[in-house]
Scaffold this motif. Structure first.
Motif, PDB file in Angstrom:
ATOM      1  N   VAL A 234      87.339  50.780  41.052  1.00 22.42           N
ATOM      2  CA  VAL A 234      86.989  52.197  41.023  1.00 22.42           C
ATOM      3  C   VAL A 234      86.925  52.634  39.573  1.00 22.42           C
ATOM      4  O   VAL A 234      87.865  52.407  38.801  1.00 22.42           O
ATOM      5  N   ILE A 235      85.803  53.258  39.198  1.00 26.25           N
ATOM      6  CA  ILE A 235      85.637  53.765  37.833  1.00 26.25           C
ATOM      7  C   ILE A 235      85.659  55.285  37.892  1.00 26.25           C
ATOM      8  O   ILE A 235      84.807  55.905  38.541  1.00 26.25           O
ATOM      9  N   SER A 236      86.642  55.886  37.228  1.00 25.07           N
ATOM     10  CA  SER A 236      86.730  57.341  37.131  1.00 25.07           C
ATOM     11  C   SER A 236      86.028  57.755  35.850  1.00 25.07           C
ATOM     12  O   SER A 236      86.505  57.475  34.747  1.00 25.07           O
ATOM     13  N   VAL A 237      84.894  58.429  36.010  1.00 24.59           N
ATOM     14  CA  VAL A 237      84.019  58.656  34.855  1.00 24.59           C
ATOM     15  C   VAL A 237      83.157  59.885  35.108  1.00 24.59           C
ATOM     16  O   VAL A 237      82.844  60.218  36.252  1.00 24.59           O
ATOM     17  N   GLY A 238      82.788  60.587  34.034  1.00 29.99           N
ATOM     18  CA  GLY A 238      81.975  61.786  34.150  1.00 29.99           C
ATOM     19  C   GLY A 238      80.491  61.485  34.139  1.00 29.99           C
ATOM     20  O   GLY A 238      80.024  60.592  33.424  1.00 29.99           O
ATOM     21  N   ASP A 256      79.619  39.852  37.497  1.00 29.03           N
ATOM     22  CA  ASP A 256      79.862  38.408  37.406  1.00 29.03           C
ATOM     23  C   ASP A 256      81.026  37.985  38.295  1.00 29.03           C
ATOM     24  O   ASP A 256      81.045  36.864  38.815  1.00 29.03           O
ATOM     25  N   ASP A 257      82.007  38.890  38.458  1.00 26.43           N
ATOM     26  CA  ASP A 257      83.174  38.579  39.289  1.00 26.43           C
ATOM     27  C   ASP A 257      82.968  39.008  40.732  1.00 26.43           C
ATOM     28  O   ASP A 257      83.892  38.938  41.544  1.00 26.43           O
ATOM     29  N   ASP A 258      81.738  39.458  41.059  1.00 19.74           N
ATOM     30  CA  ASP A 258      81.378  39.837  42.425  1.00 19.74           C
ATOM     31  C   ASP A 258      82.302  40.932  42.974  1.00 19.74           C
ATOM     32  O   ASP A 258      82.781  40.869  44.110  1.00 19.74           O
ATOM     33  N   VAL A 259      82.543  41.948  42.147  1.00 21.45           N
ATOM     34  CA  VAL A 259      83.415  43.057  42.521  1.00 21.45           C
ATOM     35  C   VAL A 259      82.573  44.217  43.045  1.00 21.45           C
ATOM     36  O   VAL A 259      81.587  44.608  42.417  1.00 21.45           O
ATOM     37  N   THR A 260      82.953  44.778  44.180  1.00 18.62           N
ATOM     38  CA  THR A 260      82.304  45.973  44.713  1.00 18.62           C
ATOM     39  C   THR A 260      82.813  47.182  43.943  1.00 18.62           C
ATOM     40  O   THR A 260      84.022  47.399  43.852  1.00 18.62           O
ATOM     41  N   VAL A 261      81.893  47.963  43.377  1.00 17.56           N
ATOM     42  CA  VAL A 261      82.254  49.053  42.473  1.00 17.56           C
ATOM     43  C   VAL A 261      82.035  50.408  43.141  1.00 17.56           C
ATOM     44  O   VAL A 261      80.997  50.655  43.762  1.00 17.56           O
ATOM     45  N   TYR A 262      83.031  51.281  42.986  1.00 18.55           N
ATOM     46  CA  TYR A 262      82.910  52.688  43.376  1.00 18.55           C
ATOM     47  C   TYR A 262      83.024  53.525  42.109  1.00 18.55           C
ATOM     48  O   TYR A 262      83.800  53.211  41.202  1.00 18.55           O
ATOM     49  N   ARG A 263      82.247  54.622  42.038  1.00 23.17           N
ATOM     50  CA  ARG A 263      82.198  55.438  40.823  1.00 23.17           C
ATOM     51  C   ARG A 263      82.265  56.919  41.177  1.00 23.17           C
ATOM     52  O   ARG A 263      81.493  57.406  42.006  1.00 23.17           O
ATOM     53  N   THR A 264      83.171  57.630  40.504  1.00 21.51           N
ATOM     54  CA  THR A 264      83.296  59.052  40.800  1.00 21.51           C
ATOM     55  C   THR A 264      82.095  59.849  40.294  1.00 21.51           C
ATOM     56  O   THR A 264      81.781  60.896  40.859  1.00 21.51           O
ATOM     57  N   ASP A 265      81.425  59.373  39.231  1.00 20.34           N
ATOM     58  CA  ASP A 265      80.265  60.123  38.742  1.00 20.34           C
ATOM     59  C   ASP A 265      79.121  60.103  39.747  1.00 20.34           C
ATOM     60  O   ASP A 265      78.352  61.063  39.865  1.00 20.34           O
ATOM     61  N   ASN A 292      76.299  49.510  40.860  1.00 18.93           N
ATOM     62  CA  ASN A 292      76.343  48.562  39.746  1.00 18.93           C
ATOM     63  C   ASN A 292      75.148  47.629  39.818  1.00 18.93           C
ATOM     64  O   ASN A 292      75.289  46.411  39.954  1.00 18.93           O
ATOM     65  N   PRO A 293      73.934  48.200  39.716  1.00 18.03           N
ATOM     66  CA  PRO A 293      72.741  47.364  39.839  1.00 18.03           C
ATOM     67  C   PRO A 293      72.489  46.541  38.594  1.00 18.03           C
ATOM     68  O   PRO A 293      72.921  46.899  37.496  1.00 18.03           O
ATOM     69  N   THR A 294      71.809  45.414  38.753  1.00 14.52           N
ATOM     70  CA  THR A 294      71.333  44.673  37.598  1.00 14.52           C
ATOM     71  C   THR A 294      70.185  45.459  36.983  1.00 14.52           C
ATOM     72  O   THR A 294      69.688  46.434  37.555  1.00 14.52           O
ATOM     73  N   GLU A 295      69.749  45.040  35.803  1.00 14.59           N
ATOM     74  CA  GLU A 295      68.661  45.757  35.133  1.00 14.59           C
ATOM     75  C   GLU A 295      67.423  45.787  35.999  1.00 14.59           C
ATOM     76  O   GLU A 295      66.721  46.796  36.078  1.00 14.59           O
ATOM     77  N   ASP A 296      67.135  44.681  36.705  1.00 17.68           N
ATOM     78  CA  ASP A 296      65.963  44.656  37.567  1.00 17.68           C
ATOM     79  C   ASP A 296      66.147  45.575  38.751  1.00 17.68           C
ATOM     80  O   ASP A 296      65.227  46.272  39.181  1.00 17.68           O
ATOM     81  N   GLU A 297      67.367  45.603  39.304  1.00 22.79           N
ATOM     82  CA  GLU A 297      67.627  46.437  40.472  1.00 22.79           C
ATOM     83  C   GLU A 297      67.608  47.913  40.131  1.00 22.79           C
ATOM     84  O   GLU A 297      67.415  48.754  40.993  1.00 22.79           O
ATOM     85  N   SER A 298      67.808  48.241  38.840  1.00 22.80           N
ATOM     86  CA  SER A 298      67.818  49.644  38.448  1.00 22.80           C
ATOM     87  C   SER A 298      66.414  50.225  38.392  1.00 22.80           C
ATOM     88  O   SER A 298      66.239  51.411  38.185  1.00 22.80           O
ATOM     89  N   GLN A 299      65.407  49.386  38.570  1.00 24.37           N
ATOM     90  CA  GLN A 299      64.023  49.858  38.662  1.00 24.37           C
ATOM     91  C   GLN A 299      63.486  49.477  40.047  1.00 24.37           C
ATOM     92  O   GLN A 299      62.572  48.678  40.186  1.00 24.37           O
ATOM     93  N   PRO A 300      64.077  50.040  41.109  1.00 19.77           N
ATOM     94  CA  PRO A 300      63.733  49.608  42.466  1.00 19.77           C
ATOM     95  C   PRO A 300      62.339  50.045  42.877  1.00 19.77           C
ATOM     96  O   PRO A 300      61.758  50.963  42.312  1.00 19.77           O
TER      97      PRO A 300
END
Length: 348
Positions: A234-238, A256-265, A292-300
């Motif tokens: 979990v990332i607490s971020v504005g 890289d560590d295959d972690v599922t990410v949650y973000r407050t922003d 947490n998309p890869t660079e390619d995934e960020s341009q869906p």
């Protein structure tokens, strides 16, 4: 001896008799059977930190965001039915962690208040100390190996293991074990303190990591992340903060560590509920988006339109409409041809 000291001593005696040490290097703590549920609320306080733990009718507040977040935190506690705070933890003295704790302490009686320091030259910390003392309490500075319980969840202090000049590195590091599930809170601890913690032999492996320093590249190094080996972070971020948090380098390490990410922003308040064996996450908004998309995934190739406003978004935009108001487009051209305009926030 205060309540915290008595409980820590009592737990230490029990653990010594049973051969289950909670201090660093002794292996994973055994908190015993989990009763009921543990709720861990990662409160959306923007570019700051605040988390609320609820278990067995007891509560622990870890950090309170900035001074301006006081009302938000107090309202959140009220919404959760909190009547008193058994433990209040200031991980370190920076305003974005200690600022809102004064508001909480002005409204809720506390059992114990913990901090890595008893003095710090800032108004935010001064107010935190003032409302602690108005309750007839003094700040407790915990040490690695100190333990207590919140309901049937076991809390262990892992760090800091040394004295540091950098305030971020003075962050209290807490491990929370509930049944077979575990959580790690690291404040804004940076790489040098991570290295020292690794060398101390502390048991760091945890299911859920509250990512250090809002996802800054100064924290969550590869060696530290490998040792924690979380399934979730979990990332607490504005949103759109001035620091560029979370860092792409940190996000890459989490991928890289295959972690599922949650973000407050992106998702607002994030709540993780443990029954002692499994974890369930709920978010305030944007459930299921790419956090947490890869660079390619960020341009869906898929865009989400708002049926009401006729604005279209990237699928990871924090301003997505409610699901019932969404329409999908396979390309940007298709969305524009349908009369939709691009979102000014995510710039699709």
């Amino acid at each position: 001896m205060n309540r915290f000291g008595k409980l820590s001593l009592a737990l230490s005696l029990v653990l010594a008799l049973t051969g289950c040490g909670l201090s660093g290097g002794a292996g994973r703590p055994d908190p015993g059977p989990a009763e009921g549920t543990l709720e861990v609320h990662y409160i959306d306080v923007g570019q700051a930190d605040s988390a609320l733990l609820l278990c067995g009718g007891e509560s622990m507040l870890i950090d309170g965001g900035n001074v301006a977040d006081s009302d938000l935190v107090v309202a959140y506690l009220a919404d959760q039915g909190v009547e008193e705070l058994d433990y209040v933890v200031c991980t370190h003295a920076h305003e974005d962690h200690v600022g809102g704790l004064a508001g909480a302490l002005s409204q809720y009686p506390a059992g114990e208040v913990l901090s890595p320091v008893t003095e710090y030259d800032s108004q935010a910390f001064g107010n935190f100390l003032k409302y602690t003392q108005e309750q007839g309490l003094s700040l407790t500075v915990p040490e690695p190996g100190d333990t207590w319980t919140v309901g049937t969840a076991a809390v262990t202090v892992l760090g800091p293991v040394q004295d540091y000049d950098d305030t971020n590195n003075t962050s209290i590091v807490l491990r929370v074990d509930f049944g077979e599930t575990s959580f790690l809170f690291t404040g804004d601890m940076e790489r040098s303190a991570e290295e020292d913690l690794l060398e101390s032999g502390a048991w760091l492996e945890a299911d859920v990591l509250k990512v250090g320093h809002h996802g800054s590249d100064t924290s969550t190094s590869y060696p530290f992340l490998r040792e924690v080996d979380p399934d979730y972070a979990v990332i607490s971020v504005g949103e759109n903060n001035d620091y560029g948090h979370p860092s792409e380098d940190t996000l890459s390490r989490l991928r890289d560590d295959d972690v599922t990410v949650y973000r407050t922003d992106l998702q607002g308040d994030v709540v993780c509920t443990s029954d002692g064996t499994s974890l369930t996450f709920t978010v305030e908004r944007n459930d299921g988006i790419q956090t947490n998309p890869t660079e390619d995934e960020s341009q869906p190739g898929t865009y989400i339109g708002n049926l009401n406003s006729h604005v279209f978004h990237r699928p990871d935009c924090s301003g997505l409409p409610a699901e019932q108001n969404q329409v999908a487009f396979s390309s940007r051209e298709e969305a524009v041809a349908a009369g939709y305009t691009p979102c000014g926030r995510c710039d699709p």
